[in-house]
Design a protein around this motif. Structure first.
Motif, mmCIF file in Angstrom:
data_model
loop_
_atom_site.group_PDB
_atom_site.id
_atom_site.type_symbol
_atom_site.label_atom_id
_atom_site.label_comp_id
_atom_site.label_asym_id
_atom_site.label_seq_id
_atom_site.Cartn_x
_atom_site.Cartn_y
_atom_site.Cartn_z
ATOM 1 N N ASP A 104 -23.507 -35.589 0.291
ATOM 2 C CA ASP A 104 -23.245 -34.380 -0.485
ATOM 3 C C ASP A 104 -24.152 -33.228 -0.063
ATOM 4 N N ALA A 105 -24.544 -33.192 1.214
ATOM 5 C CA ALA A 105 -25.479 -32.157 1.666
ATOM 6 C C ALA A 105 -24.936 -30.752 1.425
ATOM 7 N N ALA A 106 -23.685 -30.530 1.779
ATOM 8 C CA ALA A 106 -23.107 -29.191 1.590
ATOM 9 C C ALA A 106 -23.067 -28.819 0.111
ATOM 10 N N GLU A 107 -22.749 -29.805 -0.739
ATOM 11 C CA GLU A 107 -22.711 -29.551 -2.184
ATOM 12 C C GLU A 107 -24.111 -29.229 -2.715
ATOM 13 N N ARG A 108 -25.122 -29.895 -2.177
ATOM 14 C CA ARG A 108 -26.498 -29.626 -2.614
ATOM 15 C C ARG A 108 -26.909 -28.200 -2.266
ATOM 16 N N VAL A 109 -26.603 -27.788 -1.024
ATOM 17 C CA VAL A 109 -26.959 -26.428 -0.616
ATOM 18 C C VAL A 109 -26.195 -25.419 -1.455
ATOM 19 N N ALA A 110 -24.894 -25.645 -1.623
ATOM 20 C CA ALA A 110 -24.079 -24.736 -2.430
ATOM 21 C C ALA A 110 -24.618 -24.654 -3.858
ATOM 22 N N GLY A 111 -25.057 -25.804 -4.402
ATOM 23 C CA GLY A 111 -25.590 -25.816 -5.763
ATOM 24 C C GLY A 111 -26.821 -24.946 -5.906
ATOM 25 N N VAL A 112 -27.709 -25.009 -4.906
ATOM 26 C CA VAL A 112 -28.915 -24.172 -4.939
ATOM 27 C C VAL A 112 -28.528 -22.694 -4.926
ATOM 28 N N LEU A 113 -27.601 -22.326 -4.051
ATOM 29 C CA LEU A 113 -27.171 -20.921 -3.966
ATOM 30 C C LEU A 113 -26.553 -20.442 -5.277
ATOM 31 N N LEU A 114 -25.618 -21.239 -5.782
ATOM 32 C CA LEU A 114 -24.868 -20.793 -6.961
ATOM 33 C C LEU A 114 -25.738 -20.754 -8.207
ATOM 34 N N GLU A 115 -26.691 -21.686 -8.299
ATOM 35 C CA GLU A 115 -27.611 -21.657 -9.437
ATOM 36 C C GLU A 115 -28.453 -20.386 -9.422
ATOM 37 N N SER A 116 -28.906 -19.979 -8.231
ATOM 38 C CA SER A 116 -29.724 -18.760 -8.145
ATOM 39 C C SER A 116 -28.916 -17.535 -8.508
ATOM 40 N N VAL A 117 -27.646 -17.512 -8.097
ATOM 41 C CA VAL A 117 -26.783 -16.375 -8.414
ATOM 42 C C VAL A 117 -26.560 -16.288 -9.916
ATOM 43 N N MET A 118 -26.342 -17.446 -10.546
ATOM 44 C CA MET A 118 -26.133 -17.467 -11.995
ATOM 45 C C MET A 118 -27.403 -16.998 -12.721
#
Length: 349
Positions: free
Chosen positions: A327-341
């Motif tokens: 789930d590497a891509a999901e982990r990176v995406a999660g970090v990005l989206l959490e910061s945006v939120m």
């Protein structure tokens, strides 16, 4: 990463260098907005090349600021190298959350700088954290290209290369930083397997294709030889064992396919990062590290035979799979989206 974010409903702009390999990688991708940036490698010392670098870097930052003004991104992710520095700095200038991913076991000069601008690194190997000079790190693994997920069966893949579906198959490739050293030793290794149930898929890079093909023909070793092969899911699926460089992308793909390997690091890689990468695989038993200086025909042939022994091969497959982060891509995406939120929440407050 662009594929995952797009599937989640987000607009994505992909910034790449002007290198041919990046043009090939993004060819036909209409779901993203793709822009080219000046390629950059940091020269040493004070020279005319250093002055050119400063000029190209300033132009790259200016270009990114203009692109961001039009596209209005919510966050910026750099995947490494000095090509990432201009977008990251432009993102900082606009007050955006910025992130950097380091896929190697040791960060290079560019990502040490990028990490300081971003305030930390997302890392592909856990071994990287002690090498980051105190930078805040988050382990995510390294994403794998979606094209590799559509992998055929081993037998079908071998048939696609015109090879025997039952025979052990060696995959040989040098990666983006050159294969000549590997090509030369494999020409000598070929004769060690004359008359045996053994076959090869050899991706030579430019320049050596005809020479390598002729060597396998003379050794009577069945082989598919080509300068490039774009359907790498077929090559990995067909292989029993790989002889490869140890760039981070290749290693991530080996882990995904649970493919044991003999790793011959590119000896001139920056910070000797390919050797550091290979040691991660060697330590857990997923690969055999063989420096190019010691990779003569007898040593390499012996290593190939050792890895092909059923018991060792099974252990190496399991060890290789243990290094893959699904789930590497999901982990990176999660970090990005959490910061945006978080940023959106603060602005709303």
């Amino acid at each position: 990463m662009a594929e995952v974010l797009h599937e989640k409903g987000h607009e994505v702009m992909v910034l790449t260098s002007e290198k041919h390999i990046d043009a090939v990688a993004t060819e036909g991708r209409s779901e993203f907005r793709i822009e080219r940036l000046p390629g950059m490698g940091l020269p040493r010392g004070i020279s005319l090349e250093a002055a050119k670098f400063v000029f190209r870097f300033a132009r790259g930052v200016s270009q990114c600021v203009g692109l961001f003004r039009d596209f209005r991104p919510s966050a910026v992710l750099g995947m490494g190298g000095f090509t990432s520095t201009a977008p990251i700095l432009a993102g900082r200038i606009r007050g955006l959350p910025v992130f950097v991913h380091e896929s190697n076991a040791i960060p290079g000069k560019a990502n040490r700088l990028n990490g300081r601008i971003a305030g930390g690194l997302l890392i592909g190997f856990q071994d990287c954290e002690p090498e980051c000079g105190g930078l805040r790190c988050a382990f995510t693994g390294t994403p794998v290209r979606r094209a590799l997920l559509a992998r055929p069966s081993t037998e079908e893949a071998r048939l696609r290369f015109g090879l025997n579906p039952e025979w052990p198959t060696l995959l040989v490739m040098g990666g983006s930083q050159g294969a000549r050293g590997i090509n030369r030793v494999m020409i000598e290794v070929a004769g060690e397997f004359r008359g045996q149930p053994f076959q090869v898929i050899h991706i030579t890079g430019t320049g050596d294709e005809l020479m390598v093909r002729d060597a396998y023909r003379k050794a009577a070793v069945p082989a598919w030889v080509g300068a490039f092969h774009h359907a790498m899911q077929d090559a990995y699926s067909a292989a029993t064992l790989a002889v490869v460089r140890s760039g981070a992308a290749s290693l991530t793909e080996l882990a995904f396919f649970q493919l044991p390997s003999i790793l011959i690091p590119y000896p001139f890689a920056a910070e000797d990062h390919q050797t550091r990468n290979a040691r991660v695989f060697e330590r857990v038993g997923a690969g055999v590290l063989l420096p190019e200086s010691g990779a003569d025909a007898q040593t390499l042939a012996a290593a190939i035979r050792s890895v092909l022994s059923p018991q060792r091969h099974a252990l190496m497959r399991a060890a290789c799979g243990s290094l893959y982060v699904p789930d590497a891509a999901e982990r990176v995406a999660g970090v990005l989206l959490e910061s945006v939120m978080n940023v959106s929440g603060k602005e709303a407050a």
